[in-house]
Design an enzyme around this catalytic site. Structure first.
Site, PDB file in Angstrom:
ATOM      1  CB  CYS A   1       0.146   5.736   3.815  1.00 24.22           C
ATOM      2  SG  CYS A   1      -0.909   6.821   2.831  1.00 24.22           S
ATOM      3  CD  GLU A   2       3.041   7.440  -2.950  1.00 22.64           C
ATOM      4  OE1 GLU A   2       2.379   7.830  -3.929  1.00 22.64           O
ATOM      5  OE2 GLU A   2       4.155   6.877  -3.059  1.00 22.64           O
ATOM      6  CG  HIS A   3      -1.591   9.201  -0.606  1.00 22.00           C
ATOM      7  ND1 HIS A   3      -2.433   8.158  -0.945  1.00 22.00           N
ATOM      8  CD2 HIS A   3      -0.894   9.490  -1.737  1.00 22.00           C
ATOM      9  CE1 HIS A   3      -2.277   7.851  -2.218  1.00 22.00           C
ATOM     10  NE2 HIS A   3      -1.339   8.630  -2.716  1.00 22.00           N
ATOM     11  CG  HIS A   4      -2.693  10.420   4.851  1.00 21.56           C
ATOM     12  ND1 HIS A   4      -3.237   9.472   4.005  1.00 21.56           N
ATOM     13  CD2 HIS A   4      -3.493  11.514   4.781  1.00 21.56           C
ATOM     14  CE1 HIS A   4      -4.341   9.963   3.457  1.00 21.56           C
ATOM     15  NE2 HIS A   4      -4.508  11.189   3.901  1.00 21.56           N
TER      16      HIS A   4
ATOM     17  CD  GLN B   1      -2.890  -3.284   0.270  1.00 24.37           C
ATOM     18  OE1 GLN B   1      -3.096  -2.639   1.301  1.00 24.37           O
ATOM     19  NE2 GLN B   1      -3.601  -4.352  -0.041  1.00 24.37           N
TER      20      GLN B   1
ATOM     21  CG  HIS C   1      -4.139   1.184   4.070  1.00 23.23           C
ATOM     22  ND1 HIS C   1      -3.218   1.741   3.206  1.00 23.23           N
ATOM     23  CD2 HIS C   1      -4.370  -0.081   3.609  1.00 23.23           C
ATOM     24  CE1 HIS C   1      -2.919   0.869   2.259  1.00 23.23           C
ATOM     25  NE2 HIS C   1      -3.609  -0.244   2.482  1.00 23.23           N
TER      26      HIS C   1
ATOM     27  CB  CYS D   1      -4.269   6.988   6.114  1.00 23.29           C
ATOM     28  SG  CYS D   1      -4.451   5.753   4.813  1.00 23.29           S
TER      29      CYS D   1
END
Length: 290
Positions: free
Chosen positions: A180-183, A221, A249, A251
């Site tokens: 996940c590029e956010h977390h 995704q 996910h 996250c």
């Protein structure tokens, strides 16, 4: 012209030679800057580049200084057509793990970053259990993101065949692992791909390899689903492509709302799969059948 082992050659030096030349040049650059009163900031990339041997400069001979490639960055993946990499066997043996030496050059800086992170968490990176953790974590992150060093053309490796068929091809439940590029935590799941050939078919294993290219990157995704569908379209120009991903996910599981049973389903329908409800229904039935 460069000199290798006492012999002159007009060939672009291999990446290993460039790395060795670069390493020696960088080590001496700081002392040279002081002696010559270089106006560039101490240790800057520009000052190091100016003092590098001609063999290294020629690697980016035609690039303006502000657009110099930094070997191994995701923005400049190495392919078999990149100058200096034409004879690299790791670009052609796609059954082996694709880890070009240019990516490995990032390990020291990445390990130092992980060491700082451990210190910021209040840990002692010098204690026995953590001594090699920064290096291990750096290598793991390079593996998790190895898709940046792969291209569709390399992975397909000409495994596209003429075949007089227009019936649906479906490969389902392809395991997928991504970040996940956010977390920067994992998400994983299964990918199902279907397409309607128009005289050309793709080697079945290549569908799984396409999933690997785009999942082994920092992702969301939704984008991953579309990238896989567009890659299949680019490869064989079918009448339509359908991709469904079901993912878990971490996250959402390990942090935040902490819903351990939640799953995310995304789909991309292109061509006939978007326009014809019956074709789309047939694909979905095949995907959901046991």
């Amino acid at each position: 012209m460069t000199t290798v082992n006492g012999k002159d050659t007009n060939d672009v030096p291999p990446s290993s030679l460039i790395r060795r030349i670069s390493s020696r040049s960088m080590k001496n650059s700081n002392s040279e800057d002081k002696e010559n009163g270089d106006a560039c900031p101490k240790g800057s990339f520009v000052s190091k580049y100016k003092k590098a041997p001609e063999a290294l400069k020629n690697f980016h001979l035609n690039d303006p200084e502000e657009n110099l490639e930094v070997p191994g960055t995701p923005a400049t993946p190495r392919t078999s057509t990149t100058p200096g990499h034409e004879n690299c066997t790791f670009h052609h043996d796609l059954e082996l793990d694709h880890r070009p030496p240019t990516r490995e050059a990032l390990l020291p800086d990445m390990a130092n970053s992980y060491r700082l992170l451990l210190t910021g968490l209040g840990e002692d990176p010098e204690r026995e259990g953590l001594l090699k953790t920064p290096e291990r974590a750096a290598k793991a992150m390079l593996f998790f993101t190895k898709g940046y060093d792969q291209s569709l053309e390399e992975v397909l490796n000409n495994a596209i065949f003429d075949e007089d068929t227009d019936e649906m091809v479906v490969v389902k439940d392809i395991e997928m692992f991504s970040m996940c590029e956010h977390h920067l935590v994992p998400f994983y799941g299964k990918v199902s791909i279907g397409y309607l050939p128009q005289g050309k078919i793709l080697g079945l294993s290549k569908l799984a390899r396409i999933v690997e290219i785009y999942s082994r990157r920092l992702q969301v995704q939704e984008r991953l689903t579309k990238q896989i569908a567009k890659a299949v379209t680019q490869a064989v120009r079918p009448a339509g492509v359908a991709v469904v991903i079901e993912g878990v996910h971490m996250c959402m599981v390990m942090r935040g709302v902490q819903k351990i049973n939640s799953k995310t389903v995304t789909s991309t329908m292109l061509g006939v799969f978007r326009d014809d409800p019956k074709t789309r229904e047939e694909f979905l039935n095949l995907v959901h059948s046991k």
